[in-house]
Design a protein around this motif. Structure first.
Motif, PDB file in Angstrom:
ATOM      1  N   TYR A  32       0.874  -1.174   0.000  1.00 40.37           N
ATOM      2  CA  TYR A  32       0.000   0.000   0.000  1.00 40.37           C
ATOM      3  C   TYR A  32       0.900   1.210   0.000  1.00 40.37           C
ATOM      4  O   TYR A  32       1.840   1.282   0.804  1.00 40.37           O
ATOM      5  N   LEU A  34       1.404   5.572  -0.446  1.00 42.47           N
ATOM      6  CA  LEU A  34       0.740   6.841  -0.186  1.00 42.47           C
ATOM      7  C   LEU A  34       1.640   7.982  -0.617  1.00 42.47           C
ATOM      8  O   LEU A  34       2.864   7.862  -0.614  1.00 42.47           O
ATOM      9  N   TYR A  36       2.240  11.995   0.455  1.00 41.57           N
ATOM     10  CA  TYR A  36       1.971  13.050   1.411  1.00 41.57           C
ATOM     11  C   TYR A  36       2.588  14.343   0.883  1.00 41.57           C
ATOM     12  O   TYR A  36       3.622  14.344   0.226  1.00 41.57           O
ATOM     13  N   GLU A  42       4.914  22.480   8.938  1.00 41.61           N
ATOM     14  CA  GLU A  42       3.660  21.740   9.124  1.00 41.61           C
ATOM     15  C   GLU A  42       3.947  20.249   9.041  1.00 41.61           C
ATOM     16  O   GLU A  42       4.999  19.827   8.554  1.00 41.61           O
ATOM     17  N   GLY A  43       2.990  19.456   9.498  1.00 43.02           N
ATOM     18  CA  GLY A  43       3.138  18.018   9.362  1.00 43.02           C
ATOM     19  C   GLY A  43       2.742  17.556   7.976  1.00 43.02           C
ATOM     20  O   GLY A  43       2.091  18.278   7.226  1.00 43.02           O
ATOM     21  N   PRO A  44       3.139  16.328   7.608  1.00 41.25           N
ATOM     22  CA  PRO A  44       2.717  15.779   6.319  1.00 41.25           C
ATOM     23  C   PRO A  44       1.197  15.658   6.239  1.00 41.25           C
ATOM     24  O   PRO A  44       0.548  15.267   7.215  1.00 41.25           O
ATOM     25  N   PHE A  46      -1.920  13.905   4.075  1.00 43.67           N
ATOM     26  CA  PHE A  46      -2.219  12.836   3.131  1.00 43.67           C
ATOM     27  C   PHE A  46      -2.821  13.403   1.845  1.00 43.67           C
ATOM     28  O   PHE A  46      -3.686  14.282   1.873  1.00 43.67           O
ATOM     29  N   TYR A  93       3.481   1.080   3.053  1.00 44.51           N
ATOM     30  CA  TYR A  93       3.218   0.167   4.161  1.00 44.51           C
ATOM     31  C   TYR A  93       3.835  -1.181   3.840  1.00 44.51           C
ATOM     32  O   TYR A  93       3.725  -1.677   2.728  1.00 44.51           O
ATOM     33  N   GLY A 100       1.118  -0.756  10.832  1.00 42.95           N
ATOM     34  CA  GLY A 100       0.852   0.471  10.095  1.00 42.95           C
ATOM     35  C   GLY A 100       2.050   1.394   9.986  1.00 42.95           C
ATOM     36  O   GLY A 100       1.907   2.585   9.713  1.00 42.95           O
TER      37      GLY A 100
ATOM     38  N   TYR B  31      -4.418   3.419  16.443  1.00 42.86           N
ATOM     39  CA  TYR B  31      -2.984   3.231  16.251  1.00 42.86           C
ATOM     40  C   TYR B  31      -2.305   4.592  16.343  1.00 42.86           C
ATOM     41  O   TYR B  31      -2.761   5.560  15.736  1.00 42.86           O
ATOM     42  N   TYR B  33       1.578   6.795  16.513  1.00 42.07           N
ATOM     43  CA  TYR B  33       2.953   6.714  16.052  1.00 42.07           C
ATOM     44  C   TYR B  33       3.720   7.983  16.410  1.00 42.07           C
ATOM     45  O   TYR B  33       3.145   9.054  16.550  1.00 42.07           O
ATOM     46  N   TYR B  35       7.146   9.823  14.640  1.00 45.14           N
ATOM     47  CA  TYR B  35       8.153   9.887  13.584  1.00 45.14           C
ATOM     48  C   TYR B  35       9.027  11.107  13.861  1.00 45.14           C
ATOM     49  O   TYR B  35       8.631  12.018  14.587  1.00 45.14           O
ATOM     50  N   SER B  48       5.478   2.580  17.046  1.00 50.37           N
ATOM     51  CA  SER B  48       4.030   2.474  16.903  1.00 50.37           C
ATOM     52  C   SER B  48       3.447   1.920  18.197  1.00 50.37           C
ATOM     53  O   SER B  48       4.114   1.180  18.928  1.00 50.37           O
ATOM     54  N   PHE B  91       7.060  14.220  14.787  1.00 54.41           N
ATOM     55  CA  PHE B  91       5.665  14.183  14.364  1.00 54.41           C
ATOM     56  C   PHE B  91       4.938  13.032  15.040  1.00 54.41           C
ATOM     57  O   PHE B  91       5.414  11.902  15.043  1.00 54.41           O
ATOM     58  N   ASN B  95      -3.915   6.607  13.261  1.00 55.96           N
ATOM     59  CA  ASN B  95      -4.501   5.847  12.158  1.00 55.96           C
ATOM     60  C   ASN B  95      -5.682   5.076  12.734  1.00 55.96           C
ATOM     61  O   ASN B  95      -5.557   4.441  13.769  1.00 55.96           O
ATOM     62  N   GLY B  98      -4.855   1.106  11.169  1.00 54.72           N
ATOM     63  CA  GLY B  98      -3.505   0.586  10.970  1.00 54.72           C
ATOM     64  C   GLY B  98      -3.173   0.241   9.541  1.00 54.72           C
ATOM     65  O   GLY B  98      -2.034  -0.100   9.244  1.00 54.72           O
ATOM     66  N   ASP B  99      -4.133   0.311   8.641  1.00 58.14           N
ATOM     67  CA  ASP B  99      -3.831  -0.043   7.261  1.00 58.14           C
ATOM     68  C   ASP B  99      -4.385   0.973   6.262  1.00 58.14           C
ATOM     69  O   ASP B  99      -4.526   0.662   5.092  1.00 58.14           O
ATOM     70  N   THR B 100      -4.722   2.144   6.747  1.00 56.59           N
ATOM     71  CA  THR B 100      -5.129   3.233   5.855  1.00 56.59           C
ATOM     72  C   THR B 100      -4.211   4.418   6.123  1.00 56.59           C
ATOM     73  O   THR B 100      -3.206   4.276   6.804  1.00 56.59           O
ATOM     74  N   GLU B 101      -4.582   5.566   5.569  1.00 58.00           N
ATOM     75  CA  GLU B 101      -3.667   6.698   5.716  1.00 58.00           C
ATOM     76  C   GLU B 101      -3.572   7.137   7.173  1.00 58.00           C
ATOM     77  O   GLU B 101      -4.552   7.162   7.902  1.00 58.00           O
ATOM     78  N   ALA B 102      -2.361   7.498   7.556  1.00 58.49           N
ATOM     79  CA  ALA B 102      -2.115   8.060   8.873  1.00 58.49           C
ATOM     80  C   ALA B 102      -2.255   9.576   8.804  1.00 58.49           C
ATOM     81  O   ALA B 102      -1.931  10.190   7.792  1.00 58.49           O
ATOM     82  N   PHE B 103      -2.743  10.148   9.892  1.00 54.93           N
ATOM     83  CA  PHE B 103      -2.922  11.594   9.979  1.00 54.93           C
ATOM     84  C   PHE B 103      -1.844  12.133  10.918  1.00 54.93           C
ATOM     85  O   PHE B 103      -1.675  11.627  12.028  1.00 54.93           O
ATOM     86  N   PHE B 104      -1.163  13.163  10.449  1.00 58.52           N
ATOM     87  CA  PHE B 104      -0.027  13.695  11.188  1.00 58.52           C
ATOM     88  C   PHE B 104      -0.373  15.008  11.875  1.00 58.52           C
ATOM     89  O   PHE B 104      -1.161  15.811  11.362  1.00 58.52           O
ATOM     90  N   GLY B 105       0.271  15.224  13.020  1.00 62.67           N
ATOM     91  CA  GLY B 105       0.219  16.515  13.669  1.00 62.67           C
ATOM     92  C   GLY B 105       1.172  17.492  12.993  1.00 62.67           C
ATOM     93  O   GLY B 105       1.902  17.126  12.068  1.00 62.67           O
ATOM     94  N   GLN B 106       1.173  18.724  13.485  1.00 63.61           N
ATOM     95  CA  GLN B 106       1.983  19.763  12.848  1.00 63.61           C
ATOM     96  C   GLN B 106       3.437  19.699  13.270  1.00 63.61           C
ATOM     97  O   GLN B 106       4.283  20.391  12.711  1.00 63.61           O
TER      98      GLN B 106
END
Lengths: 114, 113
Positions: A32, A34, A36, A42-44, A46, A93, A100, B31, B33, B35, B48, B91, B95, B98-106
């Motif tokens: 999978y 992606l 970004y 700023e953060g990444p 999607f 992934y 994840g 989930y 994380y 980074y 994670s 960062f 998620n 765990g198997d789709t897009e992860a959302f990140f903080g700033q």
């Protein structure tokens, strides 16, 4: 050990033209992918994704193509706009991991000139 | 729109000091994380966290690092004794499955002096 590679550190295109950002990977367990987008301080964010069972996914101006045999994917932006100027990261992934965890490429800085 | 929030946005600390970076993930995500991105380099996975325990960690995540979810909303990264090379953007991400897009903080910019 660069499992995800973006070999072009930067790309400059004219507004209205197509931007093509490339990404290569080495791990055949990646299933999978992606893209970004990241602005400074700023953060990444999607953008778009693709499963390994597909070869194309489209969302508005953004299309991602996957060539599994070549272990290569690309992001097409048509038409490019000045607001698209940012760093673009390809990420993957690992299908053998269920946590994840994302593996990122080094990023490509896109500049869209008005 | 729900978002991942991180505090502080910038932290300056002396070498050898402990720092705690804080994150509030999106509320229905399972989930979590951390980074980091050293200036000019790629975004690197640290750890994670799922079901109140670490599910995977990288080689970077040594004994100086720890994570905690002390309550139902916060997710923290602690660095016990900071080194100069810990200077980076950190960062937090979450998620839902765990198997789709992860959302990140700033991000939190950590500067160790």
């Amino acid at each position: 050990d660069q499992q995800v590679k973006q070999n072009s550190p930067s790309l400059s295109v004219q507004e209205g033209r197509i931007s093509i950002l490339n990404c290569d990977y080495t791990n055949s367990m990646f299933d999978y992918f992606l893209w970004y987008k990241k602005y400074p301080a700023e953060g990444p964010t999607f953008l778009i994704s693709i499963s390994s069972i597909k070869d194309k996914n489209e969302d508005g101006r953004f299309t991602v193509f996957l060539n599994k045999s070549a272990k290569h994917l690309s992001l097409h932006i048509v038409p490019s706009q000045p607001g698209d100027s940012a760093v673009y990261f390809c990420a993957a992934y690992d299908g053998s991991s269920n946590t994840g965890k994302l593996i990122f490429g080094q990023g490509t800085t896109l500049q869209v000139k008005p | 729109e729900p978002e991942v929030t991180q505090t502080p946005s910038h932290q300056v600390t002396q070498m050898g000091q402990e720092v705690i970076l804080r994150c509030v993930p999106i509320s229905n995500h399972l989930y979590f994380y951390w980074y980091r991105q050293i200036l000019g380099q790629k975004v690197e996975f640290l750890v994670s966290f799922y079901n109140n325990e670490i599910s995977e960690k990288s080689e970077i995540f040594d004994d100086q690092f720890s994570v905690e979810r002390p309550d139902g909303s916060n997710f923290t990264l602690k660095i016990r004794s900071t080194k100069l090379e810990d200077s980076a953007m950190y960062f937090c991400a979450s998620n839902p499955t765990g198997d789709t897009e992860a959302f990140f903080g700033q991000g939190t910019r950590l500067t160790v002096v």
